[in-house]
Design a protein around this motif. Sequence first.
Motif, short mmCIF file in Angstrom:
data_model
loop_
_atom_site.label_atom_id
_atom_site.label_comp_id
_atom_site.label_asym_id
_atom_site.label_seq_id
_atom_site.Cartn_x
_atom_site.Cartn_y
_atom_site.Cartn_z
N LYS A 263 19.54 -10.53 -38.18
CA LYS A 263 20.95 -10.91 -38.07
C LYS A 263 21.86 -9.69 -38.18
O LYS A 263 22.98 -9.69 -37.65
N GLU A 264 21.39 -8.67 -38.88
CA GLU A 264 22.14 -7.44 -39.04
C GLU A 264 21.33 -6.27 -38.48
O GLU A 264 20.10 -6.33 -38.42
N PRO A 265 21.98 -5.19 -38.07
CA PRO A 265 21.23 -4.02 -37.59
C PRO A 265 20.30 -3.48 -38.68
O PRO A 265 20.61 -3.52 -39.87
N ILE A 266 19.14 -2.99 -38.26
CA ILE A 266 18.17 -2.41 -39.17
C ILE A 266 18.53 -0.93 -39.36
O ILE A 266 18.55 -0.16 -38.39
N ARG A 267 18.81 -0.52 -40.57
CA ARG A 267 19.22 0.85 -40.83
C ARG A 267 17.99 1.73 -41.03
O ARG A 267 17.14 1.47 -41.87
N ALA A 268 17.89 2.77 -40.24
CA ALA A 268 16.84 3.79 -40.38
C ALA A 268 17.54 5.14 -40.44
O ALA A 268 17.51 5.93 -39.49
N ASN A 269 18.19 5.41 -41.54
CA ASN A 269 19.12 6.54 -41.63
C ASN A 269 18.46 7.90 -41.51
O ASN A 269 19.08 8.85 -41.04
N LYS A 270 17.18 8.01 -41.94
CA LYS A 270 16.51 9.30 -41.91
C LYS A 270 15.52 9.45 -40.76
O LYS A 270 14.92 10.52 -40.61
N LEU A 271 15.32 8.41 -39.98
CA LEU A 271 14.32 8.45 -38.91
C LEU A 271 14.69 9.50 -37.87
O LEU A 271 15.77 9.46 -37.28
N LYS A 272 13.75 10.46 -37.64
CA LYS A 272 13.98 11.54 -36.69
C LYS A 272 13.09 11.44 -35.45
O LYS A 272 13.49 11.89 -34.37
#
Length: 479
Positions: free
Chosen positions: A267-276
Amino acid sequence: MVDLNERHELLYTSSPIAALPIEILSLVFHEVQRTRRATGKPMIPHVEITLSHVCRHWRAVALSLPSMWCVFQHSYAPWYGPVRPTRERLAVYLERSGDHPFDFWIDFKTNEPVYQWLLFPLLEIALPHLHRFRVLHLLSNANHSLKEFAEQLAGASVPLLEICAICPDNNRTHEFKMASLVANKANIFRSGAPSLKYLRIDETSMCGFLPPLNAIVHLRIEVRRTALPTLIPNTAFDAIVSLPNLETLSHSSELFELQEYSGSVPKEPIRANKLKHFRSANILITIYALSHVVAPSLESITINGVDSVNEDGQLSIPNHVAFPSLRIVAFTRGRLNSPRHGPNLQKLMACMLNVEELLFWGKTRDQNATEDTFRALLGTDSAPSPWEKIKKATLNIPFSSPTEILLYHQFIAAKPNLEVLRVPPRCLELPTFLQGVPPHIDLRAIDESEPPLPLCWVPGPDWLDTEEDPFLSYCRVFE
């Protein structure tokens, strides 16, 4: 008469190297060992064993250096030597290495029934020393389920463990209670693995060999040899891709049940803040990730396509996705469905406007599929390519006809910022190809000794860690 040992001693004492201080000799020993390991091929007998059998002085020096004995490697392969002394050798290495961090590399992919008499006793010897293991790298297969070992690992303490690979590769996965599977539900090392950064698992590892994942930086999930993959719901993938420290995720299997099979939609975006870095060999997983994951730090993706051969009813990437930090895109050859020129490819290119490097590995068995996708990357008058910032490209496409050579030339003409171009070696022998390459471009042959993809990590000996990398198997150079 002088016996053989005395003769060795006399030869050594008359050699200039005998005058070296112990500190210098120790550095030489370590350099010889490092150089040999860097080749990725184990020396039989091992360097440290050879050095310790030259003379009494060298043996004393070698035995006084715990760091000489802190890496244990073994493969159940005919060229590796006799297997029966393996237990004794491991016990000696563990003793001589003292309290030094220990690296344990084992490959037991064999059809021989060696588990009860060789493999499990090896693991039993290792168990009391897990608290100082820096590497635990264990490849097995369906003949050796490692179930007993999993029970032993459940409460093991591994404060120093940085690199872990456990791939049992069972033909039958254990019964899964799929709804309860979440990324932090550990089966092993439940007391914690605070230093664990690199993890390589297969689909059976997730059933019984899943360590705590919160500290993981590099994660590889691969189907290795099993015929029937286990389906894992979207929620498990969501939890994995959003791990707090995850920087690289490589997923080469069809493990996850996706939307097309009535999987849940976040329902909400999946946060992958460090994924490079992201690698995916499955089109559905690629589309799912591009559609629902927010990865502001993403630098490279490796995929085999985003459009199916049959586009009827396929999932669509939303128009609003954006990956502003992405600089490298690699297309590999797909196993089954070939990447095609379709709407998702156009959207992919439109949401990645800062791409500076392209790696394109054409599919040798389907030349039309290669040309279709490549033409989309080139752009047309009606749909120009937004990737005009490309500075470096690796193009592995056919070159046996004027039409194919023209594709190379059209790519060069459409990329005004191109500085480096890597092509199949034989291209450099064709005058018709060379005539279309401006002199300012650094033209190179694809060198198989260089990493063929933007993400190619080798935390240890490549004979144990890359021999099964499925992405590398797609990167054969056209001849």
